[in-house]
Each structure stands twice: as C-alpha cells, then as structure tokens.
Design a protein around this motif. Sequence first.
Motif, PDB file in Angstrom:
ATOM      1  N   VAL A   1       0.859  -1.193   0.000  1.00  0.00           N
ATOM      2  CA  VAL A   1       0.000   0.000   0.000  1.00  0.00           C
ATOM      3  C   VAL A   1       0.890   1.236   0.000  1.00  0.00           C
ATOM      4  O   VAL A   1       2.073   1.140   0.330  1.00  0.00           O
ATOM      5  CB  VAL A   1      -0.911   0.053   1.256  1.00  0.00           C
ATOM      6  N   GLY A   2       0.277   2.394  -0.320  1.00  0.00           N
ATOM      7  CA  GLY A   2       1.068   3.609  -0.458  1.00  0.00           C
ATOM      8  C   GLY A   2       1.079   4.529   0.744  1.00  0.00           C
ATOM      9  O   GLY A   2       1.569   5.657   0.633  1.00  0.00           O
ATOM     10  N   SER A   3       0.551   4.117   1.899  1.00  0.00           N
ATOM     11  CA  SER A   3       0.614   4.984   3.087  1.00  0.00           C
ATOM     12  C   SER A   3       0.453   4.165   4.355  1.00  0.00           C
ATOM     13  O   SER A   3      -0.079   3.044   4.319  1.00  0.00           O
ATOM     14  CB  SER A   3      -0.486   6.057   3.044  1.00  0.00           C
TER      15      SER A   3
ATOM     16  N   ASP B   1      -1.563   4.868   6.806  1.00  0.00           N
ATOM     17  CA  ASP B   1      -2.997   4.728   7.123  1.00  0.00           C
ATOM     18  C   ASP B   1      -3.598   3.526   6.394  1.00  0.00           C
ATOM     19  O   ASP B   1      -4.366   2.749   6.958  1.00  0.00           O
ATOM     20  CB  ASP B   1      -3.767   5.979   6.696  1.00  0.00           C
ATOM     21  N   LYS B   2      -3.231   3.391   5.117  1.00  0.00           N
ATOM     22  CA  LYS B   2      -3.746   2.254   4.339  1.00  0.00           C
ATOM     23  C   LYS B   2      -3.208   0.943   4.910  1.00  0.00           C
ATOM     24  O   LYS B   2      -3.926  -0.070   4.938  1.00  0.00           O
ATOM     25  CB  LYS B   2      -3.376   2.414   2.864  1.00  0.00           C
ATOM     26  N   ALA B   3      -1.965   0.968   5.350  1.00  0.00           N
ATOM     27  CA  ALA B   3      -1.374  -0.257   5.929  1.00  0.00           C
ATOM     28  C   ALA B   3      -2.143  -0.661   7.186  1.00  0.00           C
ATOM     29  O   ALA B   3      -2.521  -1.829   7.357  1.00  0.00           O
ATOM     30  CB  ALA B   3       0.101  -0.022   6.260  1.00  0.00           C
TER      31      ALA B   3
ATOM     32  N   ASP C   1       4.370  -0.751   3.260  1.00  0.00           N
ATOM     33  CA  ASP C   1       4.261   0.569   2.630  1.00  0.00           C
ATOM     34  C   ASP C   1       5.352   0.657   1.563  1.00  0.00           C
ATOM     35  O   ASP C   1       6.525   0.834   1.898  1.00  0.00           O
ATOM     36  CB  ASP C   1       4.422   1.655   3.701  1.00  0.00           C
ATOM     37  N   TYR C   2       4.957   0.529   0.302  1.00  0.00           N
ATOM     38  CA  TYR C   2       5.975   0.422  -0.763  1.00  0.00           C
ATOM     39  C   TYR C   2       6.751   1.726  -0.965  1.00  0.00           C
ATOM     40  O   TYR C   2       7.779   1.728  -1.628  1.00  0.00           O
ATOM     41  CB  TYR C   2       5.334  -0.044  -2.086  1.00  0.00           C
ATOM     42  N   LYS C   3       6.259   2.822  -0.358  1.00  0.00           N
ATOM     43  CA  LYS C   3       7.008   4.079  -0.481  1.00  0.00           C
ATOM     44  C   LYS C   3       8.137   4.131   0.544  1.00  0.00           C
ATOM     45  O   LYS C   3       9.054   4.937   0.438  1.00  0.00           O
ATOM     46  CB  LYS C   3       6.066   5.265  -0.298  1.00  0.00           C
TER      47      LYS C   3
ATOM     48  N   ARG D   1      -7.000   8.562  -2.844  1.00  0.00           N
ATOM     49  CA  ARG D   1      -7.244   8.911  -1.435  1.00  0.00           C
ATOM     50  C   ARG D   1      -8.139   7.866  -0.768  1.00  0.00           C
ATOM     51  O   ARG D   1      -8.193   7.783   0.447  1.00  0.00           O
ATOM     52  CB  ARG D   1      -7.992  10.249  -1.325  1.00  0.00           C
ATOM     53  N   HIS D   2      -8.863   7.106  -1.585  1.00  0.00           N
ATOM     54  CA  HIS D   2      -9.894   6.216  -1.050  1.00  0.00           C
ATOM     55  C   HIS D   2      -9.298   4.905  -0.530  1.00  0.00           C
ATOM     56  O   HIS D   2      -8.200   4.503  -0.882  1.00  0.00           O
ATOM     57  CB  HIS D   2     -10.919   5.892  -2.145  1.00  0.00           C
ATOM     58  N   ILE D   3     -10.107   4.240   0.302  1.00  0.00           N
ATOM     59  CA  ILE D   3      -9.820   2.861   0.725  1.00  0.00           C
ATOM     60  C   ILE D   3     -11.091   2.073   0.443  1.00  0.00           C
ATOM     61  O   ILE D   3     -12.157   2.429   0.952  1.00  0.00           O
ATOM     62  CB  ILE D   3      -9.476   2.796   2.231  1.00  0.00           C
TER      63      ILE D   3
HETATM   64  N1  LIG Z   1      -8.319  -7.618 -15.153  1.00  0.00           N
HETATM   65  C1  LIG Z   1      -9.519  -7.410 -14.680  1.00  0.00           C
HETATM   66  O1  LIG Z   1     -10.465  -8.143 -14.987  1.00  0.00           O
HETATM   67  C2  LIG Z   1      -9.783  -6.249 -13.750  1.00  0.00           C
HETATM   68  C3  LIG Z   1     -11.056  -6.099 -13.172  1.00  0.00           C
HETATM   69  C4  LIG Z   1     -11.246  -5.048 -12.260  1.00  0.00           C
HETATM   70  C5  LIG Z   1     -10.185  -4.187 -11.964  1.00  0.00           C
HETATM   71  N2  LIG Z   1      -8.978  -4.353 -12.577  1.00  0.00           N
HETATM   72  C6  LIG Z   1      -7.846  -3.448 -12.275  1.00  0.00           C
HETATM   73  O2  LIG Z   1      -7.498  -3.637 -10.925  1.00  0.00           O
HETATM   74  C7  LIG Z   1      -6.997  -2.406 -10.397  1.00  0.00           C
HETATM   75  C8  LIG Z   1      -7.748  -2.082  -9.123  1.00  0.00           C
HETATM   76  O3  LIG Z   1      -9.085  -1.751  -9.431  1.00  0.00           O
HETATM   77  P1  LIG Z   1      -9.998  -1.009  -8.364  1.00  0.00           P
HETATM   78  O4  LIG Z   1     -11.311  -0.820  -8.981  1.00  0.00           O
HETATM   79  O5  LIG Z   1      -9.908  -1.730  -7.078  1.00  0.00           O
HETATM   80  O6  LIG Z   1      -9.290   0.440  -8.327  1.00  0.00           O
HETATM   81  P2  LIG Z   1      -8.605   1.313  -7.181  1.00  0.00           P
HETATM   82  O7  LIG Z   1      -9.384   1.158  -5.918  1.00  0.00           O
HETATM   83  O8  LIG Z   1      -8.441   2.697  -7.709  1.00  0.00           O
HETATM   84  O9  LIG Z   1      -7.169   0.666  -7.051  1.00  0.00           O
HETATM   85  C9  LIG Z   1      -5.973   1.099  -7.633  1.00  0.00           C
HETATM   86  C10 LIG Z   1      -4.898   0.800  -6.598  1.00  0.00           C
HETATM   87  O10 LIG Z   1      -3.603   0.753  -7.200  1.00  0.00           O
HETATM   88  C11 LIG Z   1      -2.706   1.032  -6.180  1.00  0.00           C
HETATM   89  N3  LIG Z   1      -1.363   1.330  -6.700  1.00  0.00           N
HETATM   90  C12 LIG Z   1      -1.024   2.232  -7.628  1.00  0.00           C
HETATM   91  N4  LIG Z   1       0.322   2.200  -7.824  1.00  0.00           N
HETATM   92  C13 LIG Z   1       0.799   1.239  -6.986  1.00  0.00           C
HETATM   93  C14 LIG Z   1       2.107   0.719  -6.700  1.00  0.00           C
HETATM   94  N5  LIG Z   1       3.198   1.191  -7.323  1.00  0.00           N
HETATM   95  N6  LIG Z   1       2.235  -0.284  -5.788  1.00  0.00           N
HETATM   96  C15 LIG Z   1       1.145  -0.770  -5.159  1.00  0.00           C
HETATM   97  N7  LIG Z   1      -0.103  -0.303  -5.377  1.00  0.00           N
HETATM   98  C16 LIG Z   1      -0.273   0.694  -6.275  1.00  0.00           C
HETATM   99  C17 LIG Z   1      -3.347   2.179  -5.434  1.00  0.00           C
HETATM  100  O11 LIG Z   1      -2.941   2.139  -4.088  1.00  0.00           O
HETATM  101  P3  LIG Z   1      -1.881   3.128  -3.398  1.00  0.00           P
HETATM  102  O12 LIG Z   1      -2.534   4.443  -3.170  1.00  0.00           O
HETATM  103  O13 LIG Z   1      -1.594   2.408  -2.164  1.00  0.00           O
HETATM  104  O14 LIG Z   1      -0.729   3.246  -4.348  1.00  0.00           O
HETATM  105  C18 LIG Z   1      -4.836   1.816  -5.491  1.00  0.00           C
HETATM  106  O15 LIG Z   1      -5.240   1.203  -4.292  1.00  0.00           O
HETATM  107  C19 LIG Z   1      -7.189  -1.341 -11.470  1.00  0.00           C
HETATM  108  O16 LIG Z   1      -5.938  -1.131 -12.103  1.00  0.00           O
HETATM  109  C20 LIG Z   1      -8.195  -1.985 -12.412  1.00  0.00           C
HETATM  110  O17 LIG Z   1      -8.061  -1.512 -13.734  1.00  0.00           O
HETATM  111  C21 LIG Z   1      -8.753  -5.374 -13.454  1.00  0.00           C
END
Ligand SMILES: NC(=O)c1ccc[n+]([C@@H]2O[C@H](COP(=O)([O-])OP(=O)(O)OC[C@H]3O[C@@H](n4cnc5c(N)ncnc54)[C@H](OP(=O)(O)O)[C@@H]3O)[C@@H](O)[C@H]2O)c1
Length: 326
Positions: A171-173, A175-177, A190-192, A316-318
């Motif tokens: 996770v990126g923070s 709080d998220k952890a 926390d990957y940052k 910003r969301h969880i």
């Molecule tokens: N293949 C499929 O069938 C399918 C279906 C649904 C969703 N998805 C994909 O799955 C992902 C999640 O979907 P969601 O709807 O749950 O969206 P979401 O809640 O916006 O999730 C995106 C997440 O990516 C994380 N992230 C970004 N860069 C990162 C990094 N370097 N290391 C670790 N985490 C990182 C963000 O967390 P931090 O803030 O912690 O970085 C955030 O929690 C999306 O990319 C979506 O396109 C794929």
Amino acid sequence: MRRIEHGPEPGPDSMRVVQAPVPEPGDGEILIEVHFAGVNGPDIAQRQGRYPPPPGASPVLGLEVAGRVARTGGGVTQWREGDLVAALAPGGGYAEYCVVPQGHALPVPSGLSLAQAAGLPETWFTVWANLVDRAGLKSGERLLVHGGSSGIGLAAIALAKLRGASVFVTVGSADKARFCVEFGADAAIDYKQEDFVERIRQITHKEGVDVVLDMVGGTYLQKNVSALRRDGRLVMIAFQQGSKVEFDFLPVMIKRLSVTGSTMRPRSVAEKTAIRDALLREVWPALGRGEIRSHLFATYPLEQASEAHRVMESSRHIGKLVLQVR
Ligand SMILES: NC(=O)c1ccc[n+]([C@@H]2O[C@H](COP(=O)([O-])OP(=O)(O)OC[C@H]3O[C@@H](n4cnc5c(N)ncnc54)[C@H](OP(=O)(O)O)[C@@H]3O)[C@@H](O)[C@H]2O)c1
C-alpha cells in the motif's frame, strides 16, 4: 431515464447526465432499476480511452449495479420483478436502468445495504476468477496482493482469509497499511518506505509467497518473480506502470513459476455465469454471516460521478466508491 455520458475529452469533467431511452431486456436478460452503481478502476481506463468496451457491450460506463428487478426478458427463470439484486454489468451501470444477463445477478447478501451490494460484483468476480480459477490459491498458502487497499485488494484479502491462506499487501501509506491489517491482512508493506521483496523475504523466512496478484506491472514484474517461491503463480490484472519491460525469465524456469492473468469484461455470458454460481456457493453465505466484509468508502450522487472519478484517481480512497442513482 438519466444516465452518464462521457467524452470526447478524456478527463473526469467530460462526464455529464443526459436523458436516454430505457434499455430493453432481451431473452435471458433482466432490466434492473438501478439504485447504486459501483465505480471501478476499469471505468477510469474506459473514460480515458484506454479500455474500449468489447463488441456488443454498452458504451456507457459502469460494470456493477444494485437495485430492483424491473422487468424480465423471455426465458428468464432465476428472477422475478421486484427482486433485489447485485449484478455484474457488461456496461451501462451509470444509469437509472441497466440490462444484465440473468446469470450475472446475485441476491443482496443478508445484512448488507444496496449501496454496499453495488460494490461487490466487479471486484468479487475478478478476484475469484484470478485467485481461485487461474492461480488455484489453496489453504495454507501465502498470497501477496499489490494495491491492498483498493476495491480489488480488500476483496482479495477477504478471499484469502476465506480460503485459509495468509495474505500480505503493498500500500502507499501508513494509514492504508493500518486499515488493511485491521481488515484481515497478515502484514501490510508501505511500498514508499520499504522494498516489498526484502520485506516478503523477512516475513516468510526467505521462502517467498505462493501467489502474487499484481495490478501494477512495470518494475514490479521482475520483483514479483523474486518474491515467489517454487511452483509460485503470478497473476496480472492491470499494468498501472506499463506492460512492457525487459524481463529475465531464468527464475521462471528455476523456480517452476506460472505467469498468467485475465480480464473480466470480454468473457462470455456462460463464463461469467459459472463465476456467479461459484460466488453464490462459496462467498455470498460468508458475506451474509459477516465472516468476511466489504468496505464502502463513499457514496456520490450520479450527478457527481466526476468527483467520484477524481477521488479514485487521487487514490485517497480505501475500498469502494459507489454512485447513488435514485
Ligand atoms: N483484469 C480485470 O479483470 C480487472 C477487473 C477489475 C479491476 N482491474 C484493475 O485492478 C486495479 C484495481 O481496481 P480497483 O477498482 O480496485 O481500483 P482502485 O481502488 O483505484 O485501485 C488502484 C490501486 O492501485 C494502487 N497502486 C497504484 N500504484 C501502486 C504501486 N506502485 N504499488 C502498489 N499499489 C499501487 C493504489 O494504491 P496506493 O494508493 O496504495 O498506491 C490503489 O489502491 C485497477 O488497475 C483496475 O483496472 C482489473
């Protein structure tokens, strides 16, 4: 009915409410009076022009809804008018009415609101298809999930717990952890602040994990392979850091790894129905008993879909964001 239209600009402000005809359910389909629609990462990608709808699917955003069955098409046996359902939609969820195949709908789990139920289908269909069907995650195994606090990430934590697997997340923070550990993760990285491969080595006494669920790609691809133990499986569901890298396959051979992935939206009605049936059997009862949970971050009126997308893009969301349609 009211529905969201987007484009031609890719930004969130290009979304607006328009009037449109109510869609007609065809054979085997149901028309849902939508109360809430879930917001998902793929909606952002579609709005930006990076994830076009597959042939035949509605071009309107929205892959999951919850509401009341308003009408049934020919040959529908599973639902009746008035039933409350949560459903995976082929598109068209950001609207007052949405048509879905009968086999893509599930009852609202007992004790959950329609708003909570709207946030279940897309993430649960996806994590089931990838962690169970593709990766074969088993009891006693170790799972690493990137994006642990995302909608997908929290469902993956819950599914791992349900199957008796250990689960670690990035996770990126802080709080998220904290949230992910409280939600059931065995550890959150926390990957940052720290290198996830090194932390996984410490946590697992240098053994590594059995399965990695990755939505990041890019530099994570080689690192995922380093974090896997012998006979491990890497499952890719998104490439937020890109899908093209220079990659050393040697560890894939040495550790006998499997590399796989999948997308949900282009699957056939029959494939999605089979996943629905598995969820109904294996997951919905546990959600209804409160053994596993979902987490709703915020609800926005349909008119504020742009704001919901901005929040999701800011990360910003969880957990889940949903739109209130009526
Ligand atoms: N293949 C499929 O069938 C399918 C279906 C649904 C969703 N998805 C994909 O799955 C992902 C999640 O979907 P969601 O709807 O749950 O969206 P979401 O809640 O916006 O999730 C995106 C997440 O990516 C994380 N992230 C970004 N860069 C990162 C990094 N370097 N290391 C670790 N985490 C990182 C963000 O967390 P931090 O803030 O912690 O970085 C955030 O929690 C999306 O990319 C979506 O396109 C794929």
